[in-house]
Scaffold this active site. Structure first.
Site, PDB file in Angstrom:
ATOM      1  N   HIS A 190     -14.949  -4.405  -2.273  1.00  0.00           N
ATOM      2  CA  HIS A 190     -14.059  -3.852  -2.581  1.00  0.00           C
ATOM      3  C   HIS A 190     -12.720  -4.748  -1.554  1.00  0.00           C
ATOM      4  CE1 HIS A 190     -15.062   0.237  -4.381  1.00  0.00           C
ATOM      5  NE2 HIS A 190     -15.508   0.209  -3.282  1.00  0.00           N
ATOM      6  N   HIS A 241     -24.867   1.849  -6.026  1.00  0.00           N
ATOM      7  CA  HIS A 241     -24.203   1.582  -7.269  1.00  0.00           C
ATOM      8  C   HIS A 241     -23.795   0.300  -7.354  1.00  0.00           C
ATOM      9  CE1 HIS A 241     -19.856   1.292  -4.799  1.00  0.00           C
ATOM     10  NE2 HIS A 241     -19.889   2.506  -4.652  1.00  0.00           N
ATOM     11  N   GLU A 301     -28.522   3.068   5.434  1.00  0.00           N
ATOM     12  CA  GLU A 301     -26.999   2.676   4.614  1.00  0.00           C
ATOM     13  C   GLU A 301     -26.687   1.998   5.421  1.00  0.00           C
ATOM     14  OE1 GLU A 301     -23.151   3.489   2.518  1.00  0.00           O
ATOM     15  OE2 GLU A 301     -23.475   4.298   4.582  1.00  0.00           O
ATOM     16  N   SER A 328     -19.842   7.176  -4.619  1.00  0.00           N
ATOM     17  CA  SER A 328     -21.084   7.070  -3.460  1.00  0.00           C
ATOM     18  C   SER A 328     -21.339   8.481  -3.391  1.00  0.00           C
ATOM     19  CB  SER A 328     -20.871   6.354  -2.005  1.00  0.00           C
ATOM     20  OG  SER A 328     -20.282   4.930  -2.624  1.00  0.00           O
ATOM     21  N   HIS A 337     -15.762  -0.414  -7.562  1.00  0.00           N
ATOM     22  CA  HIS A 337     -17.333  -0.325  -8.279  1.00  0.00           C
ATOM     23  C   HIS A 337     -17.771  -0.514  -9.751  1.00  0.00           C
ATOM     24  CE1 HIS A 337     -18.141   3.755  -5.365  1.00  0.00           C
ATOM     25  NE2 HIS A 337     -17.288   1.956  -4.931  1.00  0.00           N
TER      26      HIS A 337
HETATM   27 ZN   LIG Z   1     -17.056   1.865  -3.046  1.00  0.00          ZN
END
Ligand SMILES: [Zn+2]
Length: 496
Positions: free
Chosen positions: A329, A367, A320, A111, A459
């Site tokens: 995750h 991403h 964000e 990121s 990711h």
């Molecule tokens: Zn991440």
């Protein structure tokens, strides 16, 4: 066809003639009519080529096309639909492109590198903030030479106000990429800096950017990065700084209005000329599903637009939804999707409070993740639950839980790796799949099945989407490099 006889030629000819006259049998079908209407609406769309007075950039961290798809269905199912037919607010925007997210040294990006590409228009190495690729991660001595300007710095210099919002720590990679220049995303407070590093830590850089008038508003988590170890915050957590600096005190002494968790946020004077700093969590803010006593992302967007919109020169607001990434995750689809819905509500709020005639809104992700989708599931299968069969005689699923060759049910959503791996350490890393029930799978704490074992799911490097509306939004189409998003914002703001 070689043996086509006279009769079939005659039949084909008559149908072709009818089709040529526009008499197609499905012309009264609802799908066909919706497609016709969509053509007319697309023909009526005109590119908006005025300057973008305001720019709102909304990034859901880790919200690749897969997570976006799941959020569309999840949000629809929360509203009693099958899910697929739902349209998220960004999906109603007239412009769409695909974004290549790699970092210069990483097929699978992080990121910091992606945030720098979006906010500064240069692709760089993984893990670095606001610097070009000449800097090697961690080397503070190269920061000054490698520094690039962020869109916040550029537009602030042109007189626009700047706001930064994140549900993660404000010192975390994506929000930091809007204001900081650092050799490592992990240099969040002074105790993280290597010996001899002369670049200020990221928390200090945020406060410096507020004092110097670049950043007018910052709302998010990460309070402990701003407080000394001796200080205890309203959550009872100690600060992390070892330099005895209390950056919140320093900010308020320089005229910044500070607000923490609790009801104070709704009482904040948004019309004062003071910069505003809101820190709503010692670390990240809560997931939307767990949220208490903290503002929602949409509430933060509304407050920010209210605070920034009085500037005649306009504003830049970067937002964000940081925790879509964290839940992915963790392999926990439920929290990823509830945070995805909160992100959608924030987009709807930004869209509602602004006009497409003067405000460019860009919605993207930095991403993707390794999320993927099993089949074959019938309509209305809970997207975060177990797959149920397709009903050949109807629309809704059969209520029959589907199984794989091992006779076991499976969730619709899976990950290529992560904590939900079916390879278990206590089974000598052999595969093990439990007999799941739908009730177990629908539990908000359920960890989706994954293939390979890893504590934190990774990711992925695949493309993400960018959606846009407003002035020069039509420049965002096709398959583009991530750094191009900066160029579009810079162009739109300066168009004559
Ligand atoms: Zn991440």
């Amino acid at each position: 066809m070689k043996t086509m006889n006279i009769a079939s030629i005659a039949f084909a000819f008559s149908v072709t003639t009818a089709l040529a006259e526009g008499n197609i049998p499905q012309q009264n079908n609802d799908w066909f009519k919706a497609g016709e209407a969509e053509i007319q609406s697309k023909i009526a769309q005109q590119p908006i080529t005025k300057p973008a007075k305001n720019i709102i950039l909304l990034i859901a961290d880790g919200n690749g096309v897969g997570t976006n798809y799941a959020t569309r269905i999840f949000a629809g199912q929360q509203n009693g639909l099958y899910g697929d037919e739902n349209v998220l607010p960004q999906e109603a925007f007239p412009n769409l492109g695909l974004v290549k997210t790699y970092n210069v040294n990483a097929q699978t990006p992080d990121s910091a590198g992606t945030g720098t590409a979006i906010h500064s228009g240069v692709k760089t190495k993984a893990g670095v903030l606001g610097v070009d690729e000449t800097l090697n991660r961690g080397d503070c001595s190269q920061v000054e030479a490698a520094k690039v300007a962020t869109i916040a710095e550029v537009l602030s210099d042109q007189g626009k106000s700047v706001g930064i919002i994140s549900t993660a720590r404000l010192t975390h990679a994506t929000p930091a990429s809007a204001y900081a220049h650092s050799a490592d995303r992990d240099f969040e407070n002074n105790s993280d800096l290597p010996e001899g590093c002369e670049t200020p830590d990221i928390a200090v850089q945020l406060i410096d950017q507020m004092k110097s008038g670049v950043v007018d508003l910052a709302l998010g988590g990460g309070r402990s990065q701003f407080l000394p170890k001796s200080a205890v915050d309203e959550e009872g957590k100690n600060g992390k700084r070892t330099d005895d600096r209390n950056l919140i005190d320093e900010a308020t002494k320089s005229g910044v209005s500070y607000v923490g968790s609790g009801p104070a946020f709704s009482e904040l004077d948004l019309k004062s000329d003071n910069p505003i700093l809101g820190l709503f969590g010692s670390s990240h803010m809560q997931y939307e599903y767990d949220r208490t006593d903290e503002p929602s992302l949409a509430e933060m967007v509304k407050a920010s637009i209210t605070a920034l919109q009085d500037n005649e020169s306009g504003y830049f607001l970067t937002v964000e939804a940081g925790r879509v990434d964290h839940a992915n995750h963790d392999g926990n689809a439920y929290r990823a999707l509830t945070d995805g819905v909160a992100f959608a509500e924030a987009i709807a709020m930004a869209d509602k409070l602004t006009s497409d005639q003067d405000t460019l809104i860009i919605v993207t992700a930095d991403h993707g993740h390794t999320i993927s989708f099993n089949g074959y599931c019938g309509r209305g299968t809970p997207i975060h639950g177990l797959c149920m069969g397709v009903d050949n005689d109807g629309v809704k699923h059969t209520d029959q839980i589907q199984t794989m060759n091992d006779g076991k049910p499976y969730s619709v959503i899976g990950y290529m790796n992560g904590p939900g791996s079916i390879l278990k350490e206590d089974q000598n890393w052999e595969g093990f799949r439990p007999d799941l029930t739908q009730a177990q799978a629908l539990d908000p704490d359920f960890i989706q099945q994954a293939l390979l074992p890893r504590d934190s799911e990774t990711h992925s490097g695949e493309d993400v989407a960018v959606y846009a509306r407003g002035p020069w939004a039509h420049l965002l189409n096709g398959t583009v490099e991530q750094s191009y998003i900066f160029n579009v914002m810079n162009y739109a703001a300066n168009a004559k």
